[in-house]
Design an enzyme around this catalytic site. Structure first.
Site, PDB file in Angstrom:
ATOM      1  N   LYS A 168       5.286   1.172 -51.309  1.00  0.00           N
ATOM      2  CA  LYS A 168       5.462   3.318 -51.239  1.00  0.00           C
ATOM      3  C   LYS A 168       4.428   3.473 -52.366  1.00  0.00           C
ATOM      4  O   LYS A 168       4.176   2.794 -53.183  1.00  0.00           O
ATOM      5  CB  LYS A 168       7.131   3.300 -52.830  1.00  0.00           C
ATOM      6  CG  LYS A 168       8.111   3.288 -51.428  1.00  0.00           C
ATOM      7  CD  LYS A 168       7.974   3.455 -50.171  1.00  0.00           C
ATOM      8  CE  LYS A 168       9.218   3.401 -48.950  1.00  0.00           C
ATOM      9  NZ  LYS A 168       9.428   4.163 -47.466  1.00  0.00           N
ATOM     10  N   ASP A 197       3.270   3.961 -47.828  1.00  0.00           N
ATOM     11  CA  ASP A 197       3.760   5.259 -47.788  1.00  0.00           C
ATOM     12  C   ASP A 197       4.257   5.934 -48.218  1.00  0.00           C
ATOM     13  O   ASP A 197       4.779   5.561 -49.474  1.00  0.00           O
ATOM     14  CB  ASP A 197       5.607   4.771 -47.329  1.00  0.00           C
ATOM     15  CG  ASP A 197       6.262   5.145 -46.099  1.00  0.00           C
ATOM     16  OD1 ASP A 197       5.845   6.670 -46.552  1.00  0.00           O
ATOM     17  OD2 ASP A 197       7.364   4.935 -45.996  1.00  0.00           O
ATOM     18  N   GLU A 223       1.146   5.894 -44.359  1.00  0.00           N
ATOM     19  CA  GLU A 223       2.024   5.998 -43.466  1.00  0.00           C
ATOM     20  C   GLU A 223       2.749   7.978 -44.133  1.00  0.00           C
ATOM     21  O   GLU A 223       2.991   8.072 -45.425  1.00  0.00           O
ATOM     22  CB  GLU A 223       3.544   5.323 -43.831  1.00  0.00           C
ATOM     23  CG  GLU A 223       4.969   5.586 -43.315  1.00  0.00           C
ATOM     24  CD  GLU A 223       6.015   4.608 -42.764  1.00  0.00           C
ATOM     25  OE1 GLU A 223       5.363   3.641 -42.797  1.00  0.00           O
ATOM     26  OE2 GLU A 223       6.702   4.533 -42.538  1.00  0.00           O
ATOM     27  N   GLU A 249       9.224   8.574 -38.646  1.00  0.00           N
ATOM     28  CA  GLU A 249      10.480   8.657 -39.211  1.00  0.00           C
ATOM     29  C   GLU A 249      10.718  10.775 -38.945  1.00  0.00           C
ATOM     30  O   GLU A 249      12.302   9.956 -39.485  1.00  0.00           O
ATOM     31  CB  GLU A 249      10.700   8.173 -40.542  1.00  0.00           C
ATOM     32  CG  GLU A 249      10.353   9.149 -41.614  1.00  0.00           C
ATOM     33  CD  GLU A 249      10.209   7.491 -43.030  1.00  0.00           C
ATOM     34  OE1 GLU A 249       9.429   6.606 -42.865  1.00  0.00           O
ATOM     35  OE2 GLU A 249      10.957   7.647 -43.092  1.00  0.00           O
ATOM     36  N   ASP A 272      12.040   6.706 -34.552  1.00  0.00           N
ATOM     37  CA  ASP A 272      12.785   5.980 -34.756  1.00  0.00           C
ATOM     38  C   ASP A 272      14.442   6.258 -34.100  1.00  0.00           C
ATOM     39  O   ASP A 272      14.688   7.540 -33.269  1.00  0.00           O
ATOM     40  CB  ASP A 272      13.553   6.503 -36.243  1.00  0.00           C
ATOM     41  CG  ASP A 272      15.199   6.413 -36.765  1.00  0.00           C
ATOM     42  OD1 ASP A 272      15.670   6.143 -36.227  1.00  0.00           O
ATOM     43  OD2 ASP A 272      14.550   5.950 -37.723  1.00  0.00           O
ATOM     44  N   HIS A 299      10.470   3.139 -37.394  1.00  0.00           N
ATOM     45  CA  HIS A 299      11.198   3.309 -38.691  1.00  0.00           C
ATOM     46  C   HIS A 299      12.392   2.935 -39.054  1.00  0.00           C
ATOM     47  O   HIS A 299      13.312   3.164 -38.032  1.00  0.00           O
ATOM     48  CB  HIS A 299      11.038   4.974 -38.676  1.00  0.00           C
ATOM     49  CG  HIS A 299      12.050   4.975 -39.749  1.00  0.00           C
ATOM     50  ND1 HIS A 299      13.116   5.385 -40.009  1.00  0.00           N
ATOM     51  CD2 HIS A 299      11.658   5.154 -41.576  1.00  0.00           C
ATOM     52  CE1 HIS A 299      13.576   5.947 -41.572  1.00  0.00           C
ATOM     53  NE2 HIS A 299      12.294   5.511 -42.185  1.00  0.00           N
TER      54      HIS A 299
HETATM   55 MG    MG Z   1       8.463   5.393 -44.525  1.00  0.00          MG
END
Ligand code: MG
Length: 362
Positions: A168, A197, A223, A249, A272, A299
């Site tokens: 992240k 992400d 992402e 997502e 997703d 996702h």
């Molecule tokens: Mg994500």
């Protein structure tokens, strides 16, 4: 024909296995909306969708008040017809997250019935492209973890043979993101995929600025740099960096994916199955991406997405975040970084119905 005799829906709170944080939120529990469908020929289908902590009761109410009664007496195998019937019955609140999540819980239950009626596993009935799919790990990359913990997590993933890890990003200072990323890259070497992400946390100028150090670190994909609604921002960003942009997502309709693909705003599609409205639209989006020569890396929802990724030829990765261990009797099978598609008829998720009952909250 497999006539639907009974339909039920309920909500369970499934605790997360470890704290999960990103640039905009914390994932503290999985609200899991289950739908059970029983047919007159005694086939039981179980479907589900989820939220990461809020809105689950709204999904449940929509199902109970407006949707489930429309299924009774219908042929469970006519999934397209039933999906359309439910979608148009609630069209005034679609496209939207609550409606898509409600449709997904029904649609996945219908696919469970269809697969059981045909005595086929999902991966085969939905396409049958491959028997196993590579996994990348997200569990070692949360934003609250220290650089040392990130490095340790990535090294462990590498030891287990997984071909990719995701971090992240979205720390207040770009330099901190860059330092954390460089530390992990140094620890794992160049022969392992490293994804990042941002969870929609950035503006276009900020994402463009940070994309430069992502390029230097050889990042495999960037992402959700921007809010999902901002297709043109993603298109500008995609044309300004060599790092592929991954989205999906936070997208709730296949037409929204079409906009991303047609404008070159996304290089990887992370559709997703819960948020798009079920397996039926998931497959359409995966095939749409294939027509643009774009790969899919769904996702979350590892336990379901392994079968879907195995169904289509253009799958790239499945995301490793175990979340159903507390309510299933069997682990996902992983061999040398690959998840094996389950082979029994149905969705291939071995639900522990007693454990599900214990987590039920509505
Ligand atoms: Mg994500």
């Amino acid at each position: 024909m497999s006539k639907i005799r009974r339909v039920d829906a309920y909500l369970c709170d499934i605790e997360v296995e470890r704290p999960r944080t990103d640039a905009i939120q914390a994932f503290l529990k999985q609200e899991t909306i289950f739908v059970e469908i029983e047919t007159e020929d005694a086939i039981n289908g179980i479907g589900y969708s989820y939220t990461i902590g809020t809105g689950g009761r709204a999904v449940l109410q929509l199902l109970k008040q407006d949707l489930l009664h429309l299924l009774v007496g219908e042929d469970a195998c006519q999934i397209e017809a039933l999906w359309q019937k439910l979608f148009w019955a609630t069209h005034a609140t679609a496209v939207g997250a609550i409606t898509s999540l409600a449709l997904a819980a029904v649609d996945t239950a219908l696919w469970d019935v269809r697969c059981k009626a045909a005595r086929q596993p999902l991966w085969l009935l939905a396409g049958g492209a491959k028997k196993k799919v590579p996994l990348y790990d997200t569990e070692g990359g949360w934003l609250h973890l220290s650089t040392e913990e990130l490095v340790q997590g990535a090294i462990e993933s590498k030891k287990r043979g997984w071909p990719g890890v995701k971090l992240k990003i979205g720390k207040p200072y770009a330099e901190e993101d860059a330092e954390r990323l460089q530390a992990v890259r140094q620890a794992i070497g160049s022969r392992m995929h490293l994804m990042v992400d941002a969870n929609q946390s950035m503006t276009y100028p900020e994402a463009k600025r940070r994309a430069r150090f992502l390029e230097e670190a050889g990042v495999f994909w960037f992402e959700e740099p921007l809010p999902a609604e901002d297709v043109s921002g993603h298109a500008r960003l995609a044309s300004s960096t060599s790092v592929p942009i991954a989205v999906g997502e936070s997208i709730y309709s296949s037409s929204h994916f079409r906009e991303y693909l047609a404008t070159g705003a996304a290089g990887i599609i992370q559709v997703d199955a819960a948020r798009i409205g079920g397996i039926t639209p998931w497959l359409k989006v995966a095939h749409l991406a294939e027509s643009f020569n774009v790969q899919v890396a769904p996702h979350f929802l590892m336990e379901l997405h392994i079968s879907l990724a195995a169904a289509v030829p253009n799958s790239l990765y499945v995301e490793h975040i175990p979340q159903l261990r507390a309510v299933t009797t069997r682990e996902v099978q992983i061999e040398e970084g690959y998840a094996l598609a389950p082979n029994e008829p149905g969705l291939g998720i071995a639900w522990d119905m007693q454990a599900i009952e214990r987590t039920r909250v509505a």
